[in-house]
Design a protein around this motif. Structure first.
Motif, PDB file in Angstrom:
ATOM      1  N   UNK A   1       0.832  -1.210   0.000  1.00  0.00           N
ATOM      2  CA  UNK A   1       0.000   0.000   0.000  1.00  0.00           C
ATOM      3  C   UNK A   1       0.863   1.256   0.000  1.00  0.00           C
ATOM      4  N   UNK A   2       1.950   1.201   0.730  1.00  0.00           N
ATOM      5  CA  UNK A   2       2.924   2.308   0.840  1.00  0.00           C
ATOM      6  C   UNK A   2       3.493   2.648  -0.546  1.00  0.00           C
ATOM      7  N   UNK A   3       3.888   1.612  -1.274  1.00  0.00           N
ATOM      8  CA  UNK A   3       4.450   1.816  -2.618  1.00  0.00           C
ATOM      9  C   UNK A   3       3.370   2.277  -3.606  1.00  0.00           C
ATOM     10  N   UNK A   4       2.184   1.690  -3.481  1.00  0.00           N
ATOM     11  CA  UNK A   4       1.058   2.038  -4.351  1.00  0.00           C
ATOM     12  C   UNK A   4       0.667   3.511  -4.212  1.00  0.00           C
ATOM     13  N   UNK A   5       0.563   3.969  -2.977  1.00  0.00           N
ATOM     14  CA  UNK A   5       0.201   5.369  -2.716  1.00  0.00           C
ATOM     15  C   UNK A   5       1.207   6.318  -3.368  1.00  0.00           C
ATOM     16  N   UNK A   6       2.485   5.962  -3.268  1.00  0.00           N
ATOM     17  CA  UNK A   6       3.522   6.828  -3.831  1.00  0.00           C
ATOM     18  C   UNK A   6       3.509   6.757  -5.358  1.00  0.00           C
TER      19      UNK A   6
ATOM     20  N   UNK B   1       1.306   5.465  -7.592  1.00  0.00           N
ATOM     21  CA  UNK B   1       0.088   5.658  -8.388  1.00  0.00           C
ATOM     22  C   UNK B   1      -0.702   6.910  -8.012  1.00  0.00           C
ATOM     23  N   UNK B   2      -0.487   7.408  -6.792  1.00  0.00           N
ATOM     24  CA  UNK B   2      -1.240   8.596  -6.363  1.00  0.00           C
ATOM     25  C   UNK B   2      -0.332   9.797  -6.099  1.00  0.00           C
ATOM     26  N   UNK B   3       0.988   9.566  -6.064  1.00  0.00           N
ATOM     27  CA  UNK B   3       1.917  10.665  -5.778  1.00  0.00           C
ATOM     28  C   UNK B   3       1.904  11.093  -4.329  1.00  0.00           C
ATOM     29  N   UNK B   4       1.542  10.169  -3.444  1.00  0.00           N
ATOM     30  CA  UNK B   4       1.444  10.517  -2.022  1.00  0.00           C
ATOM     31  C   UNK B   4       2.410   9.651  -1.212  1.00  0.00           C
ATOM     32  N   UNK B   5       3.339  10.327  -0.562  1.00  0.00           N
ATOM     33  CA  UNK B   5       4.408   9.656   0.181  1.00  0.00           C
ATOM     34  C   UNK B   5       4.089   9.734   1.672  1.00  0.00           C
ATOM     35  N   UNK B   6       3.713   8.596   2.242  1.00  0.00           N
ATOM     36  CA  UNK B   6       3.433   8.554   3.678  1.00  0.00           C
ATOM     37  C   UNK B   6       4.410   7.587   4.320  1.00  0.00           C
ATOM     38  N   UNK B   7       4.414   7.527   5.639  1.00  0.00           N
ATOM     39  CA  UNK B   7       5.305   6.553   6.267  1.00  0.00           C
ATOM     40  C   UNK B   7       4.594   5.194   6.359  1.00  0.00           C
ATOM     41  N   UNK B   8       5.355   4.109   6.543  1.00  0.00           N
ATOM     42  CA  UNK B   8       4.745   2.775   6.516  1.00  0.00           C
ATOM     43  C   UNK B   8       3.544   2.619   7.457  1.00  0.00           C
ATOM     44  N   UNK B   9       3.643   3.107   8.687  1.00  0.00           N
ATOM     45  CA  UNK B   9       2.528   2.950   9.633  1.00  0.00           C
ATOM     46  C   UNK B   9       1.246   3.555   9.071  1.00  0.00           C
TER      47      UNK B   9
ATOM     48  N   UNK C   1      -3.575   2.008   6.998  1.00  0.00           N
ATOM     49  CA  UNK C   1      -5.002   2.329   6.802  1.00  0.00           C
ATOM     50  C   UNK C   1      -5.456   1.948   5.395  1.00  0.00           C
ATOM     51  N   UNK C   2      -4.616   2.216   4.409  1.00  0.00           N
ATOM     52  CA  UNK C   2      -4.960   1.877   3.023  1.00  0.00           C
ATOM     53  C   UNK C   2      -4.831   0.365   2.793  1.00  0.00           C
ATOM     54  N   UNK C   3      -3.794  -0.231   3.383  1.00  0.00           N
ATOM     55  CA  UNK C   3      -3.630  -1.690   3.287  1.00  0.00           C
ATOM     56  C   UNK C   3      -4.873  -2.379   3.852  1.00  0.00           C
ATOM     57  N   UNK C   4      -5.377  -1.851   4.959  1.00  0.00           N
ATOM     58  CA  UNK C   4      -6.565  -2.424   5.592  1.00  0.00           C
ATOM     59  C   UNK C   4      -7.794  -2.287   4.716  1.00  0.00           C
ATOM     60  N   UNK C   5      -7.943  -1.110   4.112  1.00  0.00           N
ATOM     61  CA  UNK C   5      -9.089  -0.897   3.223  1.00  0.00           C
ATOM     62  C   UNK C   5      -9.035  -1.873   2.050  1.00  0.00           C
ATOM     63  N   UNK C   6      -7.861  -2.023   1.446  1.00  0.00           N
ATOM     64  CA  UNK C   6      -7.722  -2.936   0.307  1.00  0.00           C
ATOM     65  C   UNK C   6      -8.025  -4.374   0.736  1.00  0.00           C
ATOM     66  N   UNK C   7      -7.627  -4.700   1.955  1.00  0.00           N
ATOM     67  CA  UNK C   7      -7.870  -6.049   2.473  1.00  0.00           C
ATOM     68  C   UNK C   7      -9.369  -6.322   2.640  1.00  0.00           C
ATOM     69  N   UNK C   8     -10.100  -5.272   3.059  1.00  0.00           N
ATOM     70  CA  UNK C   8     -11.540  -5.432   3.299  1.00  0.00           C
ATOM     71  C   UNK C   8     -12.381  -4.955   2.112  1.00  0.00           C
TER      72      UNK C   8
END
Ligand code: F0G
Length: 352
Positions: free
Chosen positions: A276-281, A283-291, A295-302
């Motif tokens: 999710x961390x790599x995807x956000x950066x 595909x969306x241009x958004x660089x967040x920290x792993x923690x 939230x996005x990893x969880x959404x994709x999971x559900x």
């Protein structure tokens, strides 16, 4: 539209402050709610997904929201020093706001498990950084005792002013969307932020600023998931060091939030977090920290459980620049090194 002078200035009517409160601010808050259409496309069914990019706060994380309140109130009460345990972000925010207020800051961190940017910040802002040979849970135990014994104010999320400040993120989400989202996806460590968001949504609901409440969907790293397992994790592990916590201070509150909101808690693996961390950066241009990416990893999971047409907000709690080491460790076949400095070789690498 009036200029932004920080969240106490903007939301003072909803906060426990008065004319006598010396407002210590770095103009935190007012962070953007950004649509992430590529993530939404992975869910499908006309679901709208936004990220609340709180990594754009002055010290690079949502902790600034809590710290403007905690430090202002500590200053009001005449404190001269503050203390906290931290996986990194709280220490950076505590250091910045405390020094700005002229207070000493003592921060306890787990040696070897704090991302480089966070440590750099705490040191440069001028905190006393005490790296203990133990984890966050041990550090929190110690600072709680220190605050009982010595003249230092505790600024971890057990300090009620922290959550008061952090609840303003929920206000901003509602102010942006015009209502509360259907789902609020959020990473959990000490579980202060999920508690704070819920307080914010409920307070806005009572004031009729929104006509519904979100389901609170909390996510932990699989190796540090006490709230999912229902038991203390003695040796928490995860690449997402920010949420490497085995015994959350706000445990009971988090459970209450889950129940009241008809939410759910789930675990995501380090692999899912990094994806999710790599995807956000990329595909969306958004660089967040792993923690934050939890939230996005969880959404994709559900993904299958998201109702058609729902509006989902994922909280991105911290900036990717906090942890350059993890970013650089991600495999990339697009890092071309040792290239001969000629036009021809560069063109070749470019595929021309
Ligand atoms: N995301 C980030 C980037 C964090 O730094 C933290 C907590 C969380 C999520 C979890 O928030 O604890 O309110 O559930 N960081 C703390 C710290 C523990 O010391 O910086 P929570």
């Amino acid at each position: 539209r009036p200029a932004w002078h920080g969240l106490i200035h903007a939301y003072g009517d909803f906060l426990p402050v008065s004319d006598r409160t010396p407002v210590v601010t770095l103009y935190e808050g007012n962070t953007p709610l950004i649509p992430v259409p590529q993530i939404a496309a992975r869910i499908g069914r006309n679901v709208s997904v936004y990220v609340k990019y709180d990594g754009l706060n002055p010290t690079g994380s949502f902790k600034d929201r809590g710290m403007t309140m905690a430090i202002s109130k500590a200053k009001e009460a005449g404190a001269e020093a503050v203390i906290c345990a931290s996986t990194g972000n709280t220490s950076a925010a505590a250091a910045a706001y405390a020094r700005r207020a002229g207070l000493r800051a003592y921060v306890l961190v787990p040696e070897g498990y704090v991302a480089q940017g966070k440590l750099a910040q705490a040191l440069l802002y001028g905190a006393e950084v005490i790296a203990i040979e133990g984890n966050f849970d041990k550090a929190l135990e110690i600072v709680r005792l220190m605050a009982e014994t010595y003249p230092v104010t505790l600024v971890n999320s057990v300090n009620p002013y922290r959550l008061e400040g952090q609840k303003t993120a929920a206000f901003e989400v509602v102010d942006s969307l015009g209502n509360a989202p259907d789902w609020l996806c959020i990473p959990m460590g000490n579980a202060g932020n999920i508690t704070a968001y819920w307080m914010g949504f409920c307070q806005y609901r009572e004031q009729n600023r929104c006509d519904r409440l979100p389901r609170m969907m909390g996510f932990q790293a699989a190796g540090s998931a006490p709230l999912v397992k229902g038991e203390i994790v003695t040796h928490p592990e995860t690449i997402a060091t920010a949420i490497r916590i085995g015994n959350p201070a706000n445990w009971q509150r988090a459970i209450a939030v889950k129940e009241a909101s008809q939410g759910a808690f789930n675990a995501v693996t380090d692999e899912e977090i990094l994806k999710a961390y790599c995807l956000l950066a990329s595909e969306e241009g958004i660089f967040c920290e792993p923690a934050s990416a939890a939230s996005v990893a969880g959404l994709l999971k559900l993904a299958d459980q998201v109702p058609s047409g729902a509006t989902v907000v994922c909280v991105l709690t911290g900036n990717g620049l906090k942890d350059p080491e993890t970013a650089l460790k991600q495999e990339s076949d697009r890092f071309h090194r040792h290239i001969e400095p000629t036009e021809q070789t560069v063109a070749k690498v470019m595929g021309f």
